[in-house]
Scaffold this active site. Structure first.
Site, PDB file in Angstrom:
ATOM      1  N   ASP A  53       0.852  -1.185   0.000  1.00  0.00           N
ATOM      2  CA  ASP A  53       0.000   0.000   0.000  1.00  0.00           C
ATOM      3  C   ASP A  53       0.887   1.234   0.000  1.00  0.00           C
ATOM      4  O   ASP A  53       1.557   1.531   0.993  1.00  0.00           O
ATOM      5  CB  ASP A  53      -0.898  -0.034   1.240  1.00  0.00           C
ATOM      6  CG  ASP A  53      -1.782   1.198   1.363  1.00  0.00           C
ATOM      7  OD1 ASP A  53      -1.757   2.052   0.447  1.00  0.00           O
ATOM      8  OD2 ASP A  53      -2.494   1.310   2.378  1.00  0.00           O
ATOM      9  N   GLU A 131      31.786  10.538   0.602  1.00  0.00           N
ATOM     10  CA  GLU A 131      32.479  10.664   1.883  1.00  0.00           C
ATOM     11  C   GLU A 131      31.449  11.170   2.885  1.00  0.00           C
ATOM     12  O   GLU A 131      31.078  12.334   2.886  1.00  0.00           O
ATOM     13  CB  GLU A 131      33.647  11.647   1.773  1.00  0.00           C
ATOM     14  CG  GLU A 131      34.701  11.255   0.756  1.00  0.00           C
ATOM     15  CD  GLU A 131      35.743  12.335   0.537  1.00  0.00           C
ATOM     16  OE1 GLU A 131      35.822  13.258   1.384  1.00  0.00           O
ATOM     17  OE2 GLU A 131      36.465  12.281  -0.471  1.00  0.00           O
ATOM     18  N   GLU A 133      29.933  11.849   6.637  1.00  0.00           N
ATOM     19  CA  GLU A 133      30.246  12.105   8.042  1.00  0.00           C
ATOM     20  C   GLU A 133      29.004  11.888   8.908  1.00  0.00           C
ATOM     21  O   GLU A 133      27.874  12.042   8.440  1.00  0.00           O
ATOM     22  CB  GLU A 133      30.753  13.544   8.201  1.00  0.00           C
ATOM     23  CG  GLU A 133      32.042  13.800   7.431  1.00  0.00           C
ATOM     24  CD  GLU A 133      32.410  15.259   7.316  1.00  0.00           C
ATOM     25  OE1 GLU A 133      33.575  15.550   7.005  1.00  0.00           O
ATOM     26  OE2 GLU A 133      31.514  16.122   7.490  1.00  0.00           O
ATOM     27  N   GLU A 188      36.574  12.601  12.902  1.00  0.00           N
ATOM     28  CA  GLU A 188      36.500  13.887  12.206  1.00  0.00           C
ATOM     29  C   GLU A 188      36.815  15.045  13.163  1.00  0.00           C
ATOM     30  O   GLU A 188      37.269  14.828  14.277  1.00  0.00           O
ATOM     31  CB  GLU A 188      35.116  14.053  11.561  1.00  0.00           C
ATOM     32  CG  GLU A 188      35.087  13.740  10.071  1.00  0.00           C
ATOM     33  CD  GLU A 188      35.921  14.711   9.242  1.00  0.00           C
ATOM     34  OE1 GLU A 188      36.221  15.828   9.724  1.00  0.00           O
ATOM     35  OE2 GLU A 188      36.308  14.344   8.122  1.00  0.00           O
ATOM     36  N   GLU A 195      33.996   9.651  10.100  1.00  0.00           N
ATOM     37  CA  GLU A 195      33.838   9.502   8.659  1.00  0.00           C
ATOM     38  C   GLU A 195      34.361   8.133   8.235  1.00  0.00           C
ATOM     39  O   GLU A 195      35.402   7.673   8.729  1.00  0.00           O
ATOM     40  CB  GLU A 195      34.602  10.593   7.901  1.00  0.00           C
ATOM     41  CG  GLU A 195      34.522  10.456   6.378  1.00  0.00           C
ATOM     42  CD  GLU A 195      35.217  11.604   5.658  1.00  0.00           C
ATOM     43  OE1 GLU A 195      34.997  12.768   6.061  1.00  0.00           O
ATOM     44  OE2 GLU A 195      35.983  11.343   4.711  1.00  0.00           O
ATOM     45  N   HIS A 244      30.386  14.654   1.090  1.00  0.00           N
ATOM     46  CA  HIS A 244      31.182  15.109  -0.046  1.00  0.00           C
ATOM     47  C   HIS A 244      31.026  14.093  -1.177  1.00  0.00           C
ATOM     48  O   HIS A 244      31.271  12.901  -0.985  1.00  0.00           O
ATOM     49  CB  HIS A 244      32.638  15.274   0.354  1.00  0.00           C
ATOM     50  CG  HIS A 244      32.834  16.227   1.497  1.00  0.00           C
ATOM     51  ND1 HIS A 244      33.898  16.161   2.369  1.00  0.00           N
ATOM     52  CD2 HIS A 244      32.065  17.269   1.914  1.00  0.00           C
ATOM     53  CE1 HIS A 244      33.787  17.122   3.270  1.00  0.00           C
ATOM     54  NE2 HIS A 244      32.684  17.804   3.023  1.00  0.00           N
ATOM     55  N   ARG A 315      39.576  23.861   0.813  1.00  0.00           N
ATOM     56  CA  ARG A 315      38.304  23.206   1.089  1.00  0.00           C
ATOM     57  C   ARG A 315      37.173  24.173   1.413  1.00  0.00           C
ATOM     58  O   ARG A 315      36.131  23.761   1.901  1.00  0.00           O
ATOM     59  CB  ARG A 315      38.485  22.215   2.246  1.00  0.00           C
ATOM     60  CG  ARG A 315      39.239  20.958   1.833  1.00  0.00           C
ATOM     61  CD  ARG A 315      39.612  20.099   3.037  1.00  0.00           C
ATOM     62  NE  ARG A 315      39.912  18.741   2.655  1.00  0.00           N
ATOM     63  CZ  ARG A 315      41.041  18.320   2.093  1.00  0.00           C
ATOM     64  NH1 ARG A 315      41.995  19.208   1.818  1.00  0.00           N
ATOM     65  NH2 ARG A 315      41.218  17.052   1.793  1.00  0.00           N
ATOM     66  N   GLU A 332      34.881  17.051  -6.712  1.00  0.00           N
ATOM     67  CA  GLU A 332      34.315  16.866  -5.366  1.00  0.00           C
ATOM     68  C   GLU A 332      33.382  18.021  -5.029  1.00  0.00           C
ATOM     69  O   GLU A 332      33.816  19.172  -4.929  1.00  0.00           O
ATOM     70  CB  GLU A 332      35.433  16.787  -4.318  1.00  0.00           C
ATOM     71  CG  GLU A 332      34.913  16.617  -2.896  1.00  0.00           C
ATOM     72  CD  GLU A 332      35.989  16.791  -1.836  1.00  0.00           C
ATOM     73  OE1 GLU A 332      35.650  16.675  -0.636  1.00  0.00           O
ATOM     74  OE2 GLU A 332      37.155  17.061  -2.187  1.00  0.00           O
ATOM     75  N   ARG A 334      31.199  19.778  -2.243  1.00  0.00           N
ATOM     76  CA  ARG A 334      31.333  19.769  -0.786  1.00  0.00           C
ATOM     77  C   ARG A 334      30.110  20.306  -0.037  1.00  0.00           C
ATOM     78  O   ARG A 334      30.081  20.285   1.180  1.00  0.00           O
ATOM     79  CB  ARG A 334      32.569  20.575  -0.391  1.00  0.00           C
ATOM     80  CG  ARG A 334      33.855  19.958  -0.905  1.00  0.00           C
ATOM     81  CD  ARG A 334      35.085  20.755  -0.468  1.00  0.00           C
ATOM     82  NE  ARG A 334      35.208  20.857   0.966  1.00  0.00           N
ATOM     83  CZ  ARG A 334      35.699  19.911   1.770  1.00  0.00           C
ATOM     84  NH1 ARG A 334      36.107  18.759   1.255  1.00  0.00           N
ATOM     85  NH2 ARG A 334      35.767  20.099   3.073  1.00  0.00           N
TER      86      ARG A 334
END
Length: 443
Positions: A53, A131, A133, A188, A195, A244, A315, A332, A334
């Site tokens: 359902d 990646e 966390e 981390e 991570e 990431h 970063r 990547e 972020r």
């Protein structure tokens, strides 16, 4: 070649004394759901005859349209490493179909499969590495989640300061038993934050793996007397949890983002893919950063991006190009966080990148400086825009970009907007602890 056949699955279930099989899928918010069957119903399930359902599932259908069918993807068959009191448990991830045999347009997995097929028609394979966390907190006397931790570790620290080390080790071992290739695991930046990185794969497998990863993390945390949360920003003043997303396109076994013709080692296709993602990221944010809480992570000072820029180094940018080149060249992103639905996120990012390639878009020049230190005036001069500041702004940006509606389809687009607008309205009308502390005795 298929990973499993129907006969393989039936045989393994019998040999391993499996007592229950979970037929899994997600709602539009990315919440994992399942229908559990016994081995006696397995052949029926493999014949796509298991009905459920759908009227009570977030974003699915109205009550008068509730009958739906689960079509297990036999390549997702896996045994869970843990046991119930009665025996082993297995799982199959399913696609959702309507009674007339057509794929359900509201199935998140179907949305990603359509974009993967589109990429394949253009000769591309889309690979994704996540990646992810998360936090491990103590539970209270009733086993309920808290934000309390006795962990005092920081980035890459180890025990005894890292009090989640044993749980993280259990998670890795359980994932490996399910076929994951673990590349790294570590503590981390924030207290109680962790991570675990696993090897990239094609986009559909990567989304399936991320859903499985979150289930394993929560199950192992519970077994260790802890609670795991993928909430983006559970603690004020501490780093939040990101997801990431590392992306690459391959054609005929070759990484099309790689090039030796410029000093950055990026091809024109790679640059155009970046430009496409940057063009649509504001409209995508309500998907990749889906909670009110998500935007409390996207603030300066915590290695989370606030601006739409890219870099080959630091970063603080939205998009970073890691140092590896050649077959390992990747993009990547972020900004996303673990609360998003990975099927939608990967579909939208792939479609945005392909839009950039097909229209030969060119990104703004890369930024080498720490973006947190660049003035607003300099950002404007450099063409650097800002990400949405809150969920309400993200919803508005999602409405303003027809691209998002086109990728998700009208059904999901409308249902998702309804859910997010309802969330923002409830939040806006809620009196918070911050307001009470600041105003109650003052006015």
């Amino acid at each position: 070649m298929p990973k499993y056949t129907r006969e393989d699955i039936i045989r393994i279930v019998k040999e391993e004394d499996v007592k229950f099989i979970r037929l899994q899928f997600t709602d539009i918010l990315g919440t994992l759901k399942n229908v559990t069957i016994t081995p006696g119903q397995l052949e029926k399930a493999l014949n796509n005859q298991c009905m459920f359902d759908g009227s009570s599932i977030e974003g699915f259908v109205r009550i008068e349209e509730s009958d739906m069918y689960l079509h297990p993807d036999i390549n997702t068959f896996a045994l869970f490493p843990w046991y119930s009191q009665n025996g082993r448990i297995a799982r199959l991830i399913c696609d959702i179909y309507l009674p007339d045999g057509k794929p359900f347009e509201g199935d998140p997995r179907h949305v990603l499969k359509k974009q993967v097929e589109r990429a394949a028609r253009l000769g591309y394979t889309f690979n994704v590495g996540s990646e992810c966390e998360f936090f491990l907190f103590n539970t209270d006397e009733f086993g309920h989640p808290t934000t309390i931790t006795h962990d005092t570790a920081g980035y890459f620290d180890l025990g005894p300061a890292d009090m989640g080390e044993s749980c993280r080790r259990d998670i890795c071992l359980n994932l490996e038993e399910m076929g994951f290739e673990i590349e790294a695991s570590h503590h981390e930046v924030a207290f109680a934050q962790h991570e675990i990185d696993f090897k990239y794969s094609d986009a559909l497998s990567a989304a399936d793996d991320l859903i499985t990863f979150k289930l394993v993390v929560k199950t192992c945390a519970d077994a260790n007397g802890l609670c795991a949360t993928f909430m983006p920003k559970p603690i004020t003043g501490r780093a939040g949890s990101g997801l990431h997303i590392n992306m690459s396109l391959f054609r005929d076994g070759q990484n099309v983002f790689s090039s030796s013709e410029n000093k950055m080692g990026l091809s024109q296709e790679g640059l155009s893919f970046i430009a496409g993602v940057m063009k649509h990221i504001k409209g995508i944010c309500a998907i990749t950063n889906p909670l009110v809480n998500s935007y409390k992570r996207l603030v300066p000072g915590f290695e989370a991006p606030c601006c739409i820029a890219w870099t080959t180094g630091n970063r603080s940018a939205l998009i970073r190009i890691p140092e590896s080149r050649g077959p390992a060249t990747r993009i990547e992103l972020r900004s996303p966080d673990p609360a998003g639905n990975p099927y939608f996120s990967f579909a939208l990012l792939l479609a945005a990148g392909l839009d950039g390639i097909e229209n030969k878009l060119q990104p703004i020049p890369p930024v080498s400086a720490n973006i947190y230190g660049i003035s607003e005036e300099e950002r404007v001069t450099s063409g650097i825009d800002n990400l949405p500041a809150d969920l309400n702004e993200a919803i508005s940006e999602m409405k303003a970009d027809p691209f998002v509606r086109n990728v998700l389809g009208e059904h999901i687009f409308q249902k998702y907007l309804e859910a997010k607008e309802r969330e923002w309205k409830e939040y806006s009308a809620t009196v918070t602890e911050w307001e009470l502390n600041r105003y109650l005795s003052k006015f």
